[in-house]
Design a protein around this motif. Structure first.
Motif: not given
Length: 441
Positions: A410-411, A373-376, A330-331, A8-9
């Motif tokens: 998020s990526c 990868v960290d944010h997914c 974002m989406m 997440g972010v």
């Protein structure tokens, strides 16, 4: 005690322009609406009217031919055409074009039992289907299919009031202004599912909505209003389930596989309207916003109203927009034709100014930093999906659970190289669907 989810972010909310603005009707009704026969996951509806026919508000004008939900007229008037028209998804879709007579003459309400408190589960499913209700948080899955598939299989009902996407405030205003209808619709869903408890998840950047709904629930306590620490994409159903219950949905599985059902708050209000008032889904609340909009507002609009008309209702453009998006940044999907219509799942028309859009490199290069990868939140490896697409190794995409991507962005948001990872993953999914089943499954 609530839980958390991986990744997440924390994008800036950008909601101040409209969060305190009450929902308003259109100042000027559209002279014409274009109602797509495809506003849901599944197959397009079959048109039930022809050019020259007179239609009424709430009249069924499209019947599903497979997985889908009926489509209804949002204005009264005369059918001007039944033909393919531009669609927010990017390709033309068969649509019913109605010249608005400005009378809003209603059709007969949906037939329903006299006592809504004593509906059987199947009666609720049938009413929801007849009303043409689909998920109004963006996905557009037919609500009657989700509901019927959950009956007897779930022990937890969650309503999504997170509205975690930046800029958008339509659900926020709905919870403040139509809270009684919301709780009524939730209780209809609870009755159909045989549950005596439900949860409404709301991000804690909407404290007024949390307190308002808690006051409406009062001492009854059958609906718990959950104030959740703000974190994007909390509104995604898998993340919302984990946040409230701690349950994690395995790859390739659905909420019902962990005994949960999730519906958007606007969907619950539509359920109330169908059950108690006999109204099909013909209008929706949306936000017209963004730095390029002169007067951001929250509006109640007939389905089929063009984006161009919505922008005019927002005072028009301040200047040349960088892009106009259906939904949020974002989406959402950028539009190239503002004649596209509002659909059941359209929660916002967002026009971004140039200074709101990060600069894009002509040929972005991955620096293998691992931020994606960290944010997914789905535990995926977007960097590997990107590399497989780059070298056209489509048969290996399934090894990285590409289809589990929820396209939350998020990526892309966390990528210092500004690589359009969401668009790449969408393209990857398309390639996977072309593969033989043994490779693309």
């Amino acid at each position: 005690m609530f839980h958390s989810f991986y990744g997440g972010v924390h994008p800036k909310g950008k909601k101040d322009a409209t969060k305190s603005k009450a929902v308003e009707p259109l100042t000027n009704q559209p002279a014409q609406v274009v109602i797509p026969m495809l506003q849901h996951v599944g197959a397009p509806c079959k048109p039930l009217v022809s050019k020259g026919d007179t239609v009424l508000v709430g009249q069924k004008i499209g019947e599903p031919t497979g997985l889908g939900a009926p489509v209804h007229a949002s204005v009264s008037g005369t059918v001007a055409a039944v033909e393919p028209r531009p669609h927010a998804g990017g390709t033309p879709v068969m649509s019913v074009v109605i010249d608005n007579d400005m009378q809003d003459t209603p059709a007969q309400p949906i037939p329903r039992p006299a006592d809504p408190e004593k509906l059987t589960a199947q009666q609720v499913v049938d009413l929801v289907k007849e009303a043409g209700i689909t998920g109004m948080g963006g996905a557009g899955f037919p609500t009657h299919v989700k509901l019927s598939g959950a009956i007897g299989k779930v022990d937890t009902l969650i309503l999504n009031g997170s509205e975690c996407e930046p800029y958008i405030t339509a659900d926020h205003r709905l919870m403040l202004e139509e809270g009684e209808k919301l709780l009524s619709g939730i209780r209809v869903l609870m009755g159909a599912l045989g549950l005596d408890k439900a949860y409404v998840g709301i991000e804690d950047n909407k404290p007024d909505a949390v307190e308002h709904l808690r006051s409406l629930v009062g001492e009854k306590k059958d609906i718990e209003i959950c104030s959740l620490q703000t974190k994007y994409p909390e509104g995604a159903e898998k993340q919302l389930i984990q946040k409230i219950t701690g349950r994690q949905i395995p790859p390739g599985k659905l909420p019902a596989d962990v005994q949960c059902a999730v519906f958007n708050v606007a969907t619950a209000v539509a359920v109330h309207d169908a059950v108690y008032e006999g109204k099909p889904l013909t209008h929706r609340l949306l936000t017209v916003t963004g730095g390029a909009i002169e007067k951001p507002r929250n509006l109640r609009v007939p389905i089929g109203t063009s984006f161009e008309h919505i922008i005019e209702e927002g005072g028009g453009f301040k200047g040349e927009p960088d892009r106009v998006i259906t939904g949020g940044p974002m989406m959402g999907i950028a539009q190239f034709d503002l004649s596209v219509p509002v659909m059941k799942g359209t929660n916002a028309v967002t026009a971004l100014a140039a200074d709101e859009v990060p600069p894009q490199e002509a040929d972005p290069t991955c620096i293998r930093c691992g931020n994606c990868v960290d944010h997914c939140p789905m535990h995926l490896m977007p960097v590997m999906i990107h590399n497989l697409m780059k070298f056209r190794r489509y048969s290996e995409l399934g090894d990285y659970n590409t289809m589990d991507c929820i396209e939350c962005g998020s990526c892309s948001y966390g990528c210092p190289a500004r690589i359009p990872l969401v668009q790449i993953i969408r393209a990857a999914k398309m390639e996977m669907r072309k593969l033989p089943k043994k490779e693309g499954a």
